[in-house]
Design an enzyme around this catalytic site. Structure first.
Site, mmCIF file in Angstrom:
data_model
loop_
_atom_site.group_PDB
_atom_site.id
_atom_site.type_symbol
_atom_site.label_atom_id
_atom_site.label_comp_id
_atom_site.label_asym_id
_atom_site.label_seq_id
_atom_site.Cartn_x
_atom_site.Cartn_y
_atom_site.Cartn_z
ATOM 1 N N ILE A 8 -21.445 -13.474 39.639
ATOM 2 C CA ILE A 8 -22.713 -12.913 40.111
ATOM 3 C C ILE A 8 -23.822 -13.947 40.273
ATOM 4 C CG2 ILE A 8 -22.219 -10.599 39.259
ATOM 5 C CD1 ILE A 8 -24.015 -11.234 36.845
ATOM 6 N N SER A 9 -23.523 -15.203 39.946
ATOM 7 C CA SER A 9 -24.551 -16.233 40.140
ATOM 8 C C SER A 9 -23.947 -17.419 40.893
ATOM 9 C CB SER A 9 -25.126 -16.702 38.803
ATOM 10 O OG SER A 9 -24.265 -17.640 38.197
ATOM 11 N N GLY A 10 -24.797 -18.271 41.385
ATOM 12 C CA GLY A 10 -24.342 -19.413 42.170
ATOM 13 C C GLY A 10 -24.187 -20.696 41.381
#
Length: 181
Positions: free
Chosen positions: A56-58
């Site tokens: 869900i994050s980069g």
């Protein structure tokens, strides 16, 4: 002669009903098959001991793009090597799971030094072995978004509707087949 005409008329209507019954049955089967195929990447790996998570994050881009589905295999923390991507709890009491690359495995201390590929610096806190879940074995870009949809309330309602529609189509198909016979 009248009898023969009636049979021919009935036969023509019956073949139309047979075709409709076949189409309804195939549509019902297609819906169920599509649902099973969509759920397989989430359920089948769990049978073989893998944990499945959505990115869900980069912080790990480009190796693990946001929206990827990652499969985590269990392994012994002492055997993890530098450069492997691991999954761990952000804090022991937290439900958040982080996937970062191992910069150093401090076996004597029982902890990892980790860093997200897209981050400039190493993570502030070492990761204790107690927080370790396993190593990333496979990642499928984009599938994490689909997984999030399927496990959401809307996704469960949609899956239930697909099952209901498939059952209804099968019932209609059977009813049409019986009227033909």
């Amino acid at each position: 002669m009248v009898r023969k005409d009636r049979k021919q008329g009935h036969k023509g209507t019956g073949s139309g009903r047979s075709l409709s019954a076949a189409i309804l049955g195939m549509a019902g089967t297609f819906l169920l098959t599509a649902l099973v195929v969509l759920c397989l990447p989430l359920t089948l790996p769990r049978l073989f001991g893998y944990h499945v998570y959505s990115v869900i994050s980069g912080s790990m881009e480009p190796a693990l793009p946001t929206g990827s589905l990652v499969y985590i295999g269990e392994s012994v923390p002492e055997e993890v090597t530098e450069g492997e991507i691991i999954a761990f709890y952000g804090a022991r009491d937290s439900a958040s799971i982080i996937t970062h690359r191992v910069v150093e495995n401090r076996v004597v201390m029982g902890e990892f030094i980790t860093k997200g590929d897209a981050n400039q610096t190493e993570d502030m806190n070492p990761v204790p072995y107690d927080n370790y879940l396993g190593t990333v074995v496979r990642a499928i870009p984009g599938m994490g978004r689909l997984a999030e949809i399927l496990v959401s309330s809307r996704g469960k309602i949609l899956a239930g509707c697909m099952i209901g529609a498939a059952v209804l189509l099968q019932i209609l198909s059977s009813a049409l087949k019986r009227t033909v016979e």
